[in-house]
Each structure stands twice: as C-alpha cells, then as structure tokens.
Design a protein around this motif. Structure first.
Motif, mmCIF file in Angstrom:
data_model
loop_
_atom_site.group_PDB
_atom_site.id
_atom_site.type_symbol
_atom_site.label_atom_id
_atom_site.label_comp_id
_atom_site.label_asym_id
_atom_site.label_seq_id
_atom_site.Cartn_x
_atom_site.Cartn_y
_atom_site.Cartn_z
ATOM 1 N N GLU A 32 44.364 13.255 98.959
ATOM 2 C CA GLU A 32 43.842 12.179 98.111
ATOM 3 C C GLU A 32 44.511 12.149 96.736
ATOM 4 O OE1 GLU A 32 39.572 12.408 98.198
ATOM 5 O OE2 GLU A 32 39.512 12.082 100.363
ATOM 6 N N ILE A 33 45.025 13.295 96.271
ATOM 7 C CA ILE A 33 45.792 13.280 95.013
ATOM 8 C C ILE A 33 47.064 12.479 95.237
ATOM 9 C CG2 ILE A 33 47.000 14.654 93.274
ATOM 10 C CD1 ILE A 33 45.248 17.031 94.064
ATOM 11 N N ILE A 34 47.711 12.749 96.360
ATOM 12 C CA ILE A 34 48.961 12.044 96.686
ATOM 13 C C ILE A 34 48.691 10.544 96.810
ATOM 14 C CG2 ILE A 34 50.608 11.755 98.590
ATOM 15 C CD1 ILE A 34 50.396 14.874 98.844
ATOM 16 N N GLU A 35 47.577 10.205 97.429
ATOM 17 C CA GLU A 35 47.231 8.786 97.566
ATOM 18 C C GLU A 35 46.902 8.169 96.199
ATOM 19 O OE1 GLU A 35 44.306 8.895 100.709
ATOM 20 O OE2 GLU A 35 45.824 9.399 102.203
ATOM 21 N N ALA A 36 46.256 8.958 95.333
ATOM 22 C CA ALA A 36 45.927 8.446 93.995
ATOM 23 C C ALA A 36 47.182 8.151 93.182
ATOM 24 C CB ALA A 36 45.043 9.447 93.244
ATOM 25 N N MET A 37 48.290 8.793 93.546
ATOM 26 C CA MET A 37 49.554 8.535 92.831
ATOM 27 C C MET A 37 50.149 7.179 93.214
ATOM 28 S SD MET A 37 51.689 12.049 92.805
ATOM 29 C CE MET A 37 50.937 13.620 92.516
ATOM 30 N N GLY A 38 49.636 6.573 94.285
ATOM 31 C CA GLY A 38 50.105 5.228 94.615
ATOM 32 C C GLY A 38 50.634 5.068 96.028
ATOM 33 N N LEU A 39 50.395 6.064 96.873
ATOM 34 C CA LEU A 39 50.815 5.941 98.267
ATOM 35 C C LEU A 39 49.628 5.466 99.102
ATOM 36 C CD1 LEU A 39 52.916 9.199 98.536
ATOM 37 C CD2 LEU A 39 53.777 6.876 98.394
ATOM 38 N N GLU A 40 49.898 4.563 100.034
ATOM 39 C CA GLU A 40 48.809 3.995 100.831
ATOM 40 C C GLU A 40 48.112 5.076 101.659
ATOM 41 O OE1 GLU A 40 50.141 0.856 103.377
ATOM 42 O OE2 GLU A 40 48.197 0.631 104.352
ATOM 43 N N ARG A 41 48.921 5.942 102.254
ATOM 44 C CA ARG A 41 48.383 7.046 103.038
ATOM 45 C C ARG A 41 49.269 8.267 102.866
ATOM 46 N NH1 ARG A 41 43.759 6.362 103.762
ATOM 47 N NH2 ARG A 41 42.735 5.510 105.595
ATOM 48 N N CYS A 42 48.650 9.428 102.763
ATOM 49 C CA CYS A 42 49.403 10.668 102.772
ATOM 50 C C CYS A 42 50.177 10.740 104.090
ATOM 51 C CB CYS A 42 48.452 11.849 102.638
ATOM 52 S SG CYS A 42 49.276 13.428 102.681
ATOM 53 N N GLY A 43 51.432 11.107 104.033
ATOM 54 C CA GLY A 43 52.250 11.181 105.246
ATOM 55 C C GLY A 43 53.240 10.039 105.336
ATOM 56 N N GLY A 44 52.986 8.951 104.590
ATOM 57 C CA GLY A 44 53.918 7.835 104.582
ATOM 58 C C GLY A 44 55.138 8.162 103.721
ATOM 59 N N PRO A 45 56.144 7.250 103.721
ATOM 60 C CA PRO A 45 57.325 7.486 102.887
ATOM 61 C C PRO A 45 56.921 7.697 101.433
ATOM 62 C CG PRO A 45 57.688 5.634 104.370
ATOM 63 C CD PRO A 45 56.248 6.009 104.502
ATOM 64 N N GLY A 46 57.557 8.646 100.777
ATOM 65 C CA GLY A 46 57.221 8.971 99.391
ATOM 66 C C GLY A 46 56.331 10.193 99.267
ATOM 67 N N THR A 47 55.738 10.617 100.393
ATOM 68 C CA THR A 47 54.791 11.737 100.342
ATOM 69 C C THR A 47 55.453 13.032 99.880
ATOM 70 O OG1 THR A 47 53.468 10.755 102.091
ATOM 71 C CG2 THR A 47 53.168 13.097 101.701
ATOM 72 N N THR A 48 56.663 13.286 100.379
ATOM 73 C CA THR A 48 57.328 14.543 100.020
ATOM 74 C C THR A 48 57.639 14.558 98.524
ATOM 75 O OG1 THR A 48 58.282 14.501 102.234
ATOM 76 C CG2 THR A 48 59.159 16.134 100.716
ATOM 77 N N ALA A 49 58.074 13.424 98.003
ATOM 78 C CA ALA A 49 58.395 13.351 96.569
ATOM 79 C C ALA A 49 57.138 13.514 95.722
ATOM 80 C CB ALA A 49 59.079 12.020 96.256
ATOM 81 N N ALA A 50 56.057 12.851 96.134
ATOM 82 C CA ALA A 50 54.805 12.953 95.373
ATOM 83 C C ALA A 50 54.297 14.399 95.378
ATOM 84 C CB ALA A 50 53.753 12.016 95.968
ATOM 85 N N LEU A 51 54.409 15.029 96.545
ATOM 86 C CA LEU A 51 53.939 16.410 96.673
ATOM 87 C C LEU A 51 54.808 17.353 95.839
ATOM 88 C CD1 LEU A 51 51.920 18.264 98.091
ATOM 89 C CD2 LEU A 51 53.465 18.358 100.038
ATOM 90 N N ALA A 52 56.110 17.076 95.794
ATOM 91 C CA ALA A 52 57.016 17.918 94.998
ATOM 92 C C ALA A 52 56.630 17.840 93.520
ATOM 93 C CB ALA A 52 58.462 17.473 95.195
ATOM 94 N N LEU A 53 56.321 16.645 93.049
ATOM 95 C CA LEU A 53 55.901 16.478 91.655
ATOM 96 C C LEU A 53 54.602 17.245 91.398
ATOM 97 C CD1 LEU A 53 55.793 13.165 89.647
ATOM 98 C CD2 LEU A 53 53.850 14.693 89.631
#
Lengths: 93, 453
Positions: free
Chosen positions: B289-310
């Motif tokens: 849900e932190i990853i989703e709060a950053m602006g991703l529709e669902r955790c696991g979608g494109p961008g998830t690895t970058a959001a998690l790295a941050l």
C-alpha cells in the motif's frame, strides 16, 4: 532530563465539562505533580497533554495508567500515560 | 521540551497507524551445550534457554506498559543446531527440535529460531542429519523455526544443498498437508544469511555473536503509508524520499530505545536494530500500500521495482542515522501472505512470481511466504531457490525463499495460516522444467568481486 521521572498523559475524545478536573484529580490522589498542561479543541474534540512528575507517586506507573484509563471511561475519553523518554527518543537527535 | 504536535504525532502513529516493535529477539549461544549424549545436550540446551530467557516476556510486557509502545513478539534465536548437535550420538535431530519447542513454551515465546544449518560450501554429517530431520521437526512442533544457508557471495551456491532443500520443502508441506503445508512457513532457505537477524522464521544466533544478546526488529509500514498519502500528489521523488527518511528515523529510534531498555533490564548486551519495514495482515499495515500510495495503480505493475527501490533506500538512510548499530535484514519486507496489499495485488493478477523475484533484487528479503500449487515439482522449488540465491550472491545481499507448495491447491485457490502468517492466493509457477539443471549438482562458483558492471 534523562533521570527525571516524567510521564506524558494524553487525553483524546469528545469535549465535556470536568475532563481536566477528572484527570488532575487522579494524578493528585496518587501524588503525581502536574508540570505542564496544554490543550486544543478541534471542533468538538479535545486533545489535551499533561506532563507530570511521578518521582513521588504513591503507586507504580502501571497502576496509575489503570486508574487514569478508568477515569477516562467514566468521562468518555481515551487517556494514556507513557514515560516521557519514549517521545524524546523519537523526536530529538 | 517536546512540542504538542510531536506528542500527538507519536500517539497517532501508535494508535492509528500500527507503529509497533515487531520483535525483541534474545539470541542465546548453545555452543557450550554440545554433548556426546544427545539427551544431555538437550537437557543443557533447555536449561540454558529457559535460564537466559526466563524474564524475556515479563521485561517486554513491562516496557510496553511503561512506555506505551506495543511490543508484538518476544522471541528467541539460538546457535544453529547442526553445530551443537554434531557432537552427539543422535541420528535423528527431531529431539533437538522438541527441546527448543519445550523451552520456548516454558518461557512463553511464540517462536524460537535456530534449528539451522550453514551449508553454503558443503554439508557435514551433522548438517545432513539436521536437514533430513526438518520435515519431522517442523510438523511435530509449532514454535520451532528453521533456516538453511545454501549460498554466500564468498563461497557461491551449493547446488547439492539447493536440490536437497527442494525435496525437503515438498516433504515438509506433505507432512502438514492438513493445514495447507504450514510447516513450510517456518522454513527459510537463505543466501548470505545474517547472524543477527531478529525476524522469524530466519533468525539464528551466529557463531560470531556473544553469549547472549538482544536484537530488535521494528515495524511501521502503516506510518510510512500515511505519511506518503498526506503528501501532495505532485510531490516529487526527492520529497518522497525525504519524508520516508524522516518517518524511518522516528520508527527506528523507537526500536533503538526499546532494544537498549530491554537489554539493560535483562542484563545482556544490546545487539542491533533491524531497520525493516515489516508488514502484518492488519488493515493499513502494508508495504504494497505504500507503493500504491506513491502513485501506482497496483503493487506489481510497471514501476513497482523503482518505487520499492526508492522506499527501501530511504528507509535505510533514515534508519541508519537513528541507530548506533544496524544489522539483521534491514530493508522493506515483501512477504505475500502477511501483507494484505500484496494479497490483493496477487488476486487482481497484478503481481506474479517473476515480478516478485525482480523486486527482491532491490529490497529485503526474498520470495517470502509464497503459496504455490501443491504439485510443483521439487526440482522447480529448488530452481526457484537457486534463482533467488543467485540474486543475493551476485548482489552481495541477503536473499531467502520461504515457499509453501500447498498440498492439493491450484493457482487461484486460497491458503490460510492464521495470525501474523495470514493467508494468500496460490500463485502460478512456470510449467517448464529445470530438472536437468538441478540434477547436475555441485557448486556454482563464487562470483568475481571486481569488474563491477
């Protein structure tokens, strides 16, 4: 500050008559000295913080917490009491 | 003097955002409990654990009461049992697991870790006996946690051990088939296992550790999530990172404070704070849900690895400043069944095993609490372990696999383990066979440490 026996009493809930009196009464009854009080009212909700010295308190912190929680139930608010160090460690480098 | 808003912030973090100390873990060395007679060794181990940990639960509860900080778990980690039991005449180490179970039960802790073997370069007689005992040990106990380290950056990957663990995981699941293979939730296969990790199921007390030590694991995904949510939607990456660092600092300070206080009251040294963001199945206490709060529709979608790295990097930067000694796993955890947001992402088809594998290359700790179909072959499980271990070995980090081939379950079915372990949908596994690769055995050599591109 490290060795002081200070606790932070927080009161959260719907404002009504007698909350400060109720909390202060419990603290006085057990010889806890109130050092500071501050409060704010957001619409009808009260947030109050008291800092008290419990170095001469007649009961241990656990018992005092129970008494305060009991008073909170009667007043319809939530009362917590915690040792000050926990807050200091979190907010001060 | 503390400011009004600071006090209220702490109270809100605890009462509404699930800030807690996830675990106080007491490490206890059992090196001096070795004995030629297995029964004597067990008796010595029981006596030592119950003596050292006698006041652990009481101390945890008193700190919780006085400081108002919830301490969710009090746990014990011991020396890898394969190192202690090797001196004995036992050929089945289940008796040692029962001893750990009895000791944990006697002092009132819910998990005890250290039914473990370190086999990254080779397997001793004692290591083999321990690994062969795992299915019985895990199915006949409730509190014993097991770990096997099969790889390190310095030694490479012991593929014989990896193949063996594939079979052990399957057999452990089969032995606990009536409860969706719950035995596997207490079995971690590591690469680069840390010696001071306070988190279960992979905690053990390393050989370089003192006689007794207190390590602390913090939690607090809910706090970080709320802080990210409160930021404007156009706050850029630098602002996100700064905010997460500040929250991580506060969370970790609480851990450091509690750890030192617990160590003082127990009269043992304080070890480390593990800076991990550890989710629970509770609503809002989710890394996804932190990853989703950053602006991703669902955790696991494109961008998830970058959001998690941050996220992972910011947690470490903020946390490292808050604690004198950081250790253990230290990073954001991404277990599936223990994180309601991850479970939702899997159910929505957003999060696959392959994406999770990519995510583990930039955060703690590995493929964790993943339920896969019960008919997944042992070779496939071994190959998943090998893939995950290679990520750890090449990138100089800890990785682990805690995988549950749930007997009789198919992709999309649900498994339920209850409590902090949660429940999850069964994830699909590639049907292409790695059997020929796994059958080769031997050891994958250690990677070159220079030529770093």
């Amino acid at each position: 500050m490290e060795n002081a026996q200070r606790i932070i009493v927080t009161v959260l809930g719907r404002d009504r008559v007698g909350i400060i009196a109720g909390v202060a009464g419990v603290l006085a009854e057990h010889n806890a000295n109130i050092l500071d009080v501050s409060q704010t009212i957001l619409q009808e909700f009260l947030a109050m913080i008291m800092i008290a010295d419990i170095s001469r308190c007649t009961v241990d912190l656990g018992t005092l917490k129970d008494r305060l929680a009991e008073a909170g139930r009667e007043l319809g608010v939530r009362i917590d009491a915690q040792h000050e160090d926990a807050f200091v460690c979190m907010h001060r480098i | 003097m503390l400011a009004f808003h600071e006090i209220l912030e702490s109270i809100q973090m605890i009462q509404e955002e699930n800030l807690d100390i996830r675990t106080i873990t007491l490490g206890v060395s059992l090196m001096d409990c070795a004995d030629a007679d297995a029964l004597s060794a067990c008796r010595k181990a029981y006596d030592k654990i119950t003596r050292c940990a006698a006041r652990l639960v009481e101390v945890g509860e008193s700190i919780q009461r006085e400081y108002g900080i919830p301490i969710v778990n009090k746990r014990i980690a011991v020396t890898p049992v394969a190192l202690v039991a090797g001196a004995s005449d036992a050929t089945d180490y289940t008796c040692f697991a029962r001893t750990l179970e009895d000791a944990a039960s006697a002092v009132g802790v819910n998990f005890i870790g250290g039914f473990a073997a370190l086999v990254h370069k080779g397997v001793t007689r004692s290591d083999r006996l321990l690994i062969e005992s795992l299915p019985a040990a895990l199915s006949e106990t409730e509190r014993v946690c097991a770990a096997v380290n099969v790889a390190t950056t310095k030694a490479g990957i012991n593929m014989d051990a990896v193949a063996l663990m594939g079979r052990v995981v399957k057999e452990t699941a089969a032995r606990t088939a009536d409860r969706d293979g719950i035995g596997c939730t207490r079995l971690v296969v590591f690469a680069n296992a840390p010696e001071d990790n306070p988190f279960m199921a992979g905690a053990f007390h390393g050989v370089g550790e003192p006689e007794c030590v207190v390590n602390v694991g913090v939690s607090g995904p809910g706090v970080v999530k709320r802080a990210v949510e409160k930021m404007p939607r156009n706050a850029d990456m630098g602002l996100l990172s700064e905010k997460i660092k500040k929250m991580a600092f506060k969370i970790t300070r609480m851990g450091e404070f509690v750890g030192r206080e617990a160590a003082r009251r127990l009269g043992v040294p304080f070890g480390i704070v593990d800076l991990s963001l550890a989710p629970t199945p509770a609503v809002g206490d989710s890394v996804a849900e932190i990853i989703e709060a950053m602006g991703l529709e669902r955790c696991g979608g494109p961008g998830t690895t970058a959001a998690l790295a941050l996220l992972n990097d910011a947690v470490k930067k903020g946390g490292a400043m808050a604690s004198a000694y950081v250790g253990g796993l230290s990073g954001a955890f991404i277990p599936v069944s223990e994180d309601a947001g991850m479970v939702r992402a899997v159910a929505a088809g957003a999060l696959s095993l392959e994406k999770l594998e990519a995510m583990t290359s930039i955060c703690s700790v590995g493929l964790d609490m993943i339920a896969v179909p019960g008919d997944t072959p042992a070779e496939t499980i071994a190959a998943i372990i090998a893939d995950e271990a290679s990520i750890g070995v090449v990138n100089h980090k800890t990785t682990a696999v805690r995988i549950i081939p749930a007997p009789g379950k198919k992709p999309g079915d649900r498994v339920e383990f209850g409590g902090l372990l949660g429940g999850a949908p069964v994830m699909a596994v590639s049907r292409f066979s790695p059997a020929g690769f796994i059958a080769r055995g031997g050891r994958i050599p250690a990677p070159v440490q220079s030529l770093g591109n």
